[in-house]
Design a protein around this motif. Structure first.
Motif, PDB file in Angstrom:
ATOM      1  N   PRO A 183       0.735  -1.023   0.052  1.00  0.00           N
ATOM      2  CA  PRO A 183       0.056  -0.142  -0.144  1.00  0.00           C
ATOM      3  C   PRO A 183       0.639   1.172  -0.076  1.00  0.00           C
ATOM      4  O   PRO A 183       0.425   2.346  -0.565  1.00  0.00           O
ATOM      5  CB  PRO A 183      -0.823  -0.160   1.280  1.00  0.00           C
ATOM      6  CG  PRO A 183      -0.771  -1.642   1.439  1.00  0.00           C
ATOM      7  CD  PRO A 183       0.656  -2.131   0.977  1.00  0.00           C
ATOM      8  N   LYS A 184       1.972   1.059   0.494  1.00  0.00           N
ATOM      9  CA  LYS A 184       2.866   2.450   0.509  1.00  0.00           C
ATOM     10  C   LYS A 184       3.636   2.464  -0.877  1.00  0.00           C
ATOM     11  O   LYS A 184       4.074   3.821  -1.187  1.00  0.00           O
ATOM     12  CB  LYS A 184       4.002   2.048   1.739  1.00  0.00           C
ATOM     13  CG  LYS A 184       3.208   2.214   3.007  1.00  0.00           C
ATOM     14  CD  LYS A 184       4.580   1.927   4.036  1.00  0.00           C
ATOM     15  CE  LYS A 184       3.750   1.895   5.469  1.00  0.00           C
ATOM     16  NZ  LYS A 184       4.949   1.728   6.328  1.00  0.00           N
ATOM     17  N   ALA A 185       3.652   1.728  -1.800  1.00  0.00           N
ATOM     18  CA  ALA A 185       4.284   2.142  -3.089  1.00  0.00           C
ATOM     19  C   ALA A 185       3.400   3.085  -3.616  1.00  0.00           C
ATOM     20  O   ALA A 185       2.397   3.157  -3.504  1.00  0.00           O
ATOM     21  CB  ALA A 185       4.131   0.481  -3.929  1.00  0.00           C
ATOM     22  N   ILE A 208       5.199  -8.643  -7.533  1.00  0.00           N
ATOM     23  CA  ILE A 208       5.498  -8.125  -6.272  1.00  0.00           C
ATOM     24  C   ILE A 208       6.232  -6.799  -6.261  1.00  0.00           C
ATOM     25  O   ILE A 208       7.308  -6.840  -6.905  1.00  0.00           O
ATOM     26  CB  ILE A 208       6.114  -9.212  -5.303  1.00  0.00           C
ATOM     27  CG1 ILE A 208       5.498 -10.413  -5.357  1.00  0.00           C
ATOM     28  CG2 ILE A 208       6.349  -8.565  -4.035  1.00  0.00           C
ATOM     29  CD1 ILE A 208       6.226 -11.616  -4.571  1.00  0.00           C
ATOM     30  N   ILE A 209       5.408  -5.943  -5.767  1.00  0.00           N
ATOM     31  CA  ILE A 209       6.296  -4.421  -5.654  1.00  0.00           C
ATOM     32  C   ILE A 209       6.108  -4.080  -4.206  1.00  0.00           C
ATOM     33  O   ILE A 209       5.153  -4.244  -3.622  1.00  0.00           O
ATOM     34  CB  ILE A 209       5.314  -3.483  -6.498  1.00  0.00           C
ATOM     35  CG1 ILE A 209       5.390  -3.952  -7.972  1.00  0.00           C
ATOM     36  CG2 ILE A 209       5.892  -1.861  -6.435  1.00  0.00           C
ATOM     37  CD1 ILE A 209       4.582  -3.209  -8.864  1.00  0.00           C
ATOM     38  N   GLY A 210       7.511  -3.580  -3.730  1.00  0.00           N
ATOM     39  CA  GLY A 210       7.530  -3.283  -2.282  1.00  0.00           C
ATOM     40  C   GLY A 210       7.004  -1.834  -1.947  1.00  0.00           C
ATOM     41  O   GLY A 210       6.747  -1.173  -2.879  1.00  0.00           O
ATOM     42  N   ILE A 244      10.057  -6.266  -7.719  1.00  0.00           N
ATOM     43  CA  ILE A 244      10.607  -4.885  -7.519  1.00  0.00           C
ATOM     44  C   ILE A 244      10.517  -4.522  -6.188  1.00  0.00           C
ATOM     45  O   ILE A 244       9.573  -4.243  -5.449  1.00  0.00           O
ATOM     46  CB  ILE A 244       9.920  -3.834  -8.413  1.00  0.00           C
ATOM     47  CG1 ILE A 244       9.773  -4.041  -9.843  1.00  0.00           C
ATOM     48  CG2 ILE A 244      10.397  -2.306  -8.189  1.00  0.00           C
ATOM     49  CD1 ILE A 244       9.096  -3.301 -11.024  1.00  0.00           C
ATOM     50  N   GLU A 245      11.718  -4.169  -5.623  1.00  0.00           N
ATOM     51  CA  GLU A 245      11.882  -4.085  -4.191  1.00  0.00           C
ATOM     52  C   GLU A 245      12.850  -3.004  -3.826  1.00  0.00           C
ATOM     53  O   GLU A 245      13.356  -2.279  -4.777  1.00  0.00           O
ATOM     54  CB  GLU A 245      12.130  -5.499  -3.506  1.00  0.00           C
ATOM     55  CG  GLU A 245      13.569  -6.040  -3.904  1.00  0.00           C
ATOM     56  CD  GLU A 245      13.762  -7.441  -3.301  1.00  0.00           C
ATOM     57  OE1 GLU A 245      13.535  -7.532  -2.212  1.00  0.00           O
ATOM     58  OE2 GLU A 245      13.965  -8.466  -4.237  1.00  0.00           O
TER      59      GLU A 245
END
Length: 258
Positions: A12-14, A27-29, A46-47
């Motif tokens: 949610p912070k991305a 997956i996105i951090g 992507i992290e």
């Protein structure tokens, strides 16, 4: 049209622009920012502290922003920064920087990065480059604009490859490759001038001839490197293409391929 596949996991912070497309199971951090019209394929991770610009196309199974492969790394918030209009193909791996380096790994604009390529920590890649399959950069490498790396090229840490240079298939770069020059071999050796690349990028016949003469000064005439550099410095006063070469030679720390 649904731009985010329902199986994708996005923190949610991305921060993703509303036009970003994300494929299945990606997956996105939390610390990721992605600009407008960027497309992300399936199974991409992507992290890290990763910033990606606009109009990029990231293909399936890429890994971007993972921790650097450096045993000194201690979870510092270092970065990966990717510009605009890049094509990043399957199974590429880009790591973030380190505090012992510049703290960032950077990829500029309009680059074409083919499958299985690797950008290690603190690398800086310019604009309009082409990395053929499996080209890999160790840490702290600098790649200039319009460079072409042949497939399976390996670049040793802290090396620099100058603008408009080119490497052959399976080249091992252990020293700096000057702008405009070609390199080949397990331990890279000079292999002539990238004249075709220069022509394609708008250099005139006179400019190419000037660089060819500089190449001869360095490699083909009975001159020491210092003598060749002095001649290049003199000619660079009136020729911008030679100024790029002069500045690169002046700033070289590892020495150039010989």
């Amino acid at each position: 049209m649904t731009l985010i596949h329902p199986t994708a996991i996005i923190d949610p912070k991305a921060q993703l622009d509303s036009s970003v497309q994300v494929g299945a199971y990606s997956i996105i951090g939390a610390n990721v920012q992605i600009g407008a019209n960027t497309r992300i394929g399936a199974h991409v991770v992507i992290e890290g502290h990763t910033t990606i610009g606009e109009d990029n196309h990231i293909f399936q199974f890429a890994s971007l922003g993972a921790q650097p492969q450096d045993k000194k790394y201690r979870d510092e918030p270092t970065q990966l920064i990717i510009g605009n209009r890049n094509t990043i193909r399957e199974f590429t791996t880009f790591n973030t920087g380190t505090v012992t380096g510049i703290g960032q790994t950077r990829l500029g604009d309009d680059n074409w990065i083919m499958a299985y390529c690797h950008l290690a920590h603190d690398c800086v890649v310019g604009n309009h480059t082409i990395f053929a399959n499996n080209a890999s950069l160790a840490g702290h490498v600098e790649i200039g604009d319009y460079v072409v790396l042949g497939g399976y090229t390996l670049v040793f840490q802290f090396c620099r490859i100058g603008a408009y240079a080119m490497t052959a298939f399976a080249t091992g770069v252990h020293k700096d490759v000057p702008p405009y020059f070609m390199a080949s071999g397990y331990r890279a050796e000079p292999a002539g001038l990238n004249s075709e690349g220069m022509r394609r990028n708008g250099f005139t016949a006179e400019q190419i001839a000037n660089v060819k003469n500089a190449y001869k000064d360095i490699y083909l005439r009975d001159l020491s490197l210092d003598e060749a550099k002095n001649l290049i410095n003199q000619h660079a006063e009136n020729h911008s293409e030679l100024q790029i070469l002069r500045d690169f030679l002046t700033d070289s720390k590892r020495g150039i391929i010989r």
